[in-house]
Scaffold this active site. Structure first.
Site, PDB file in Angstrom:
ATOM      1  N   ARG A  55       0.811  -1.212   0.000  1.00 54.25           N
ATOM      2  CA  ARG A  55       0.000   0.000   0.000  1.00 54.25           C
ATOM      3  C   ARG A  55       0.858   1.281   0.000  1.00 54.25           C
ATOM      4  O   ARG A  55       0.450   2.302  -0.530  1.00 54.25           O
ATOM      5  CB  ARG A  55      -0.863  -0.064   1.271  1.00 54.25           C
ATOM      6  N   LYS A 157       2.108 -19.030   8.343  1.00 54.49           N
ATOM      7  CA  LYS A 157       1.276 -19.236   9.502  1.00 54.49           C
ATOM      8  C   LYS A 157       0.982 -17.886  10.168  1.00 54.49           C
ATOM      9  O   LYS A 157       1.778 -16.978   9.982  1.00 54.49           O
ATOM     10  CB  LYS A 157       1.944 -20.192  10.497  1.00 54.49           C
ATOM     11  N   LYS A 191      14.067 -25.908   9.268  1.00 54.44           N
ATOM     12  CA  LYS A 191      15.292 -25.919  10.065  1.00 54.44           C
ATOM     13  C   LYS A 191      16.022 -27.236   9.814  1.00 54.44           C
ATOM     14  O   LYS A 191      15.422 -28.304   9.883  1.00 54.44           O
ATOM     15  CB  LYS A 191      14.960 -25.770  11.559  1.00 54.44           C
ATOM     16  N   GLU A 225      11.680 -19.496  24.917  1.00 52.51           N
ATOM     17  CA  GLU A 225      12.272 -18.253  24.404  1.00 52.51           C
ATOM     18  C   GLU A 225      12.549 -17.315  25.569  1.00 52.51           C
ATOM     19  O   GLU A 225      11.738 -17.246  26.494  1.00 52.51           O
ATOM     20  CB  GLU A 225      11.302 -17.571  23.437  1.00 52.51           C
ATOM     21  N   ASP A 244       0.048 -19.344  18.593  1.00 53.56           N
ATOM     22  CA  ASP A 244       1.294 -18.867  17.994  1.00 53.56           C
ATOM     23  C   ASP A 244       2.268 -20.019  17.693  1.00 53.56           C
ATOM     24  O   ASP A 244       2.839 -20.062  16.609  1.00 53.56           O
ATOM     25  CB  ASP A 244       1.957 -17.857  18.941  1.00 53.56           C
ATOM     26  N   HIS A 249       4.297 -25.152  15.346  1.00 48.95           N
ATOM     27  CA  HIS A 249       5.662 -25.665  15.537  1.00 48.95           C
ATOM     28  C   HIS A 249       5.715 -26.869  16.483  1.00 48.95           C
ATOM     29  O   HIS A 249       6.357 -27.874  16.186  1.00 48.95           O
ATOM     30  CB  HIS A 249       6.589 -24.585  16.098  1.00 48.95           C
TER      31      HIS A 249
HETATM   32  C1  BG6 Z   1       7.185 -17.728  15.273  1.00 47.51           C
HETATM   33  C2  BG6 Z   1       6.345 -17.214  16.401  1.00 47.51           C
HETATM   34  O1  BG6 Z   1       6.434 -18.570  14.443  1.00 47.51           O
HETATM   35  O2  BG6 Z   1       8.287 -18.450  15.791  1.00 47.51           O
HETATM   36  C3  BG6 Z   1       7.174 -16.352  17.338  1.00 47.51           C
HETATM   37  O3  BG6 Z   1       5.283 -16.448  15.878  1.00 47.51           O
HETATM   38  C4  BG6 Z   1       8.415 -17.091  17.791  1.00 47.51           C
HETATM   39  O4  BG6 Z   1       6.426 -15.928  18.470  1.00 47.51           O
HETATM   40  C5  BG6 Z   1       9.153 -17.651  16.581  1.00 47.51           C
HETATM   41  O5  BG6 Z   1       9.240 -16.174  18.487  1.00 47.51           O
HETATM   42  C6  BG6 Z   1      10.318 -18.510  17.006  1.00 47.51           C
HETATM   43  O6  BG6 Z   1      11.032 -18.915  15.879  1.00 47.51           O
HETATM   44  P1  BG6 Z   1      12.545 -19.353  15.995  1.00 47.51           P
HETATM   45  O7  BG6 Z   1      12.901 -19.787  14.636  1.00 47.51           O
HETATM   46  O8  BG6 Z   1      13.289 -18.154  16.476  1.00 47.51           O
HETATM   47  O9  BG6 Z   1      12.572 -20.446  17.019  1.00 47.51           O
END
Ligand code: BG6
Length: 499
Positions: A55, A157, A191, A225, A244, A249
């Site tokens: 945009r 996602k 990964k 994290e 999330d 994942h």
């Molecule tokens: C994302 C999430 O899909 O994966 C985030 O939305 C998260 O919240 C991230 O921090 C983590 O990815 P990675 O590759 O850093 O483990």
């Protein structure tokens, strides 16, 4: 949009990547650095055009500047090879349009005709609420149709925010694209160490006989994290950890750990096996869902010596938010291989460090031969597949401590990715982008997989919502998580691995 100064002969090898939402973070941080890295290694189809669609009132030059800076800031290999980078940017063009404006798609069509390549990859790098509109307009403008070459679409996602919205997004996608043109991106699958789960399991003879309920006590899958929600609370506060990362994942890691060997290594066979795992996960509702999960939210604490605020004090978090930033769950995969083996999944923000791993804990020896300090009770054999950081695989064994006494202590047998292969594994997006350019969907999520993962997740969300809590249990930032999660494991006479 100014005329593009190109007039190519149609090229069957060439590709145009249309990045919707090119002005956002994803394009700058991940897509462009990954394209550059692939270009540097000579892996991209030629010629490759990038057409940004967004945009903001940007010129071609402005977009090139931003993408160039993305490579400078986030590129994996330095120094940047300017010739390669400029080569890519010379073929990058910008189409300014809102996502609703049909005329904008007309301009995009014209740009695609001008670059004159037969193959087009549409990449949805926008907030998910735009997905349907964009797909619809691609359909209305007939951008998906082609006489020659291919059309594919990459969807990031989250695929929906619940089962219903996931199904309606799928209906929308299927109204314009065939399933085999749709690449649902879960970057965890790109990964190296995640793919290594399959290599490890199905490329080695010695582990497979142990990989079942006879020898495995339980499995812990952790994605921790130390970061908080950062600037993403606008999205995260409506998602929580369950939408999330659990729905995608964590469940992906579960399927790869638990799946049967596919008959052949191709997209269909691998994904068929993964879907079977999801179908075998015992679904629970109501009370059962509450008993088998814990959720919590972080309050302020200290991480790496730095004081960090409570989740509720982060910018853009709603007052009194009860969004969970931590969850754990006990899942059972009810099939012949796994019946009775609990899979513990957990993920959280603001935990002490960033760690993703799968820990397979084996059953203990039947007799405590070596007295009180028997390894069997204190430190059982664990195989840890470390996804990140320190990518590798470690097997914890008992060994005799030198000396007169028969004292057993745990020791490690370790394969380290960097030592074995040198350097860091490549970035997930590099592999995944290349795979969709080459038409290999093995590492992308199929529609039935997404649906099964949602079915399971939705039951938990519904149970949590029905609970109607006004406040969640909390955990201090920088700690291992809520006390309730410790109790949850202790009830099963087990312990979480330390994060
Ligand atoms: C994302 C999430 O899909 O994966 C985030 O939305 C998260 O919240 C991230 O921090 C983590 O990815 P990675 O590759 O850093 O483990």
């Amino acid at each position: 949009m100014p005329e593009l100064e190109i007039n190519n002969e149609p090229c069957s090898e060439g590709v145009a990547i249309v990045i919707f939402g090119v002005t956002g973070d994803l394009a700058r941080r991940k897509l462009m650095p990954s394209l550059y890295e692939n270009a540097r290694q000579g892996r991209l189809p030629e010629p490759l055009y990038i057409i940004g669609f967004a945009r903001r009132s940007w010129s071609h030059e402005k977009m090139r500047d931003v993408l160039r800076q993305g490579v400078m800031d986030y590129g994996r290999t330095k120094p940047v090879d300017e010739e390669v980078l400029e080569g890519l940017l010379d073929r990058a063009f910008y189409v300014e349009s809102t996502f609703q404006d049909e005329a904008g798609y007309g301009r995009l069509k014209k740009a695609l005709e001008q670059v004159g390549v037969q193959n087009t990859l549409f990449y949805l790098a926008t907030p998910p609420n735009w997905y349907s509109t964009i797909v619809e307009n691609i359909g209305v403008s007939q951008l998906e149709s082609c006489q020659q070459g291919w059309r594919r679409i990459v969807v990031e996602k989250p695929f929906g925010r619940d089962l219903e919205t996931a199904q309606s997004l799928d209906d929308k996608l299927h109204s314009v694209f065939h399933e085999d043109q749709i690449y649902r991106m879960d970057h965890y699958l790109g990964k190296e160490t995640v793919q290594n789960i399959l290599a490890f399991r199905f490329g080695n003879g010695i582990f497979e006989p142990l990989w079942n309920r006879k020898y495995i006590d339980h499995i812990q899958i952790t994605m921790a994290e130390d970061e908080g929600v950062g600037t993403r609370a606008g999205y995260y506060d409506h998602a929580g950890v369950i939408r999330d990362v659990f729905q995608n994942h964590l469940l992906q890691l579960l399927t790869l750990t638990a799946m049967e060997a596919p008959a052949v290594f191709n997209a269909k066979a691998v994904r068929d096996e993964k879907v079977k795992v999801l179908k075998s996960v015992c679904e629970f509702t109501g009370e059962k869902a509450i008993e088998n999960t814990i959720r919590a939210q972080y309050v302020s604490g200290t991480i790496n010596g730095k004081r960090v605020p409570s989740y509720r004090d982060e910018p853009d978090v709603a007052d009194g938010s009860i969004t969970e930033t931590y969850m754990c769950a006990r899942l059972s995969v009810n099939n012949w291989r796994w019946a009775g083996v609990p899979f513990y999944l957990r993920s959280g923000k603001r935990l002490p460090s960033r760690v993703t791993e799968i820990a397979i804990q084996f059953t203990q020896v039947p007799l405590a031969l070596f007295g009180q300090r028997n390894l069997a009770s204190e430190a059982p054999n664990v195989l840890v597949i470390r996804i990140q950081p320190d990518e590798g695989i470690t097997l914890f064994l008992g060994a005799k401590v030198p000396g007169n006494a028969m004292r057993i202590e745990p020791v490690e047998m370790r394969f380290n990715y960097a030592d074995a292969f040198g350097g860091e594994p490549p970035e997930a997006y590099e592999r995944l982008l290349l795979d969709c350019l080459q038409g290999d969907a093995t590492l992308f999520t199929r529609s039935d997989e997404v649906e099964e993962a949602w079915r399971l997740t939705q039951r938990i969300i519904d149970a949590w919502e029905a609970q109607g809590l006004k406040n969640l249990p909390v955990y201090e930032a920088g700690t291992q998580g809520p006390h309730a999660a410790e109790d949850f494991m202790q009830k099963d006479k087990r312990q979480w691995r330390e994060i």
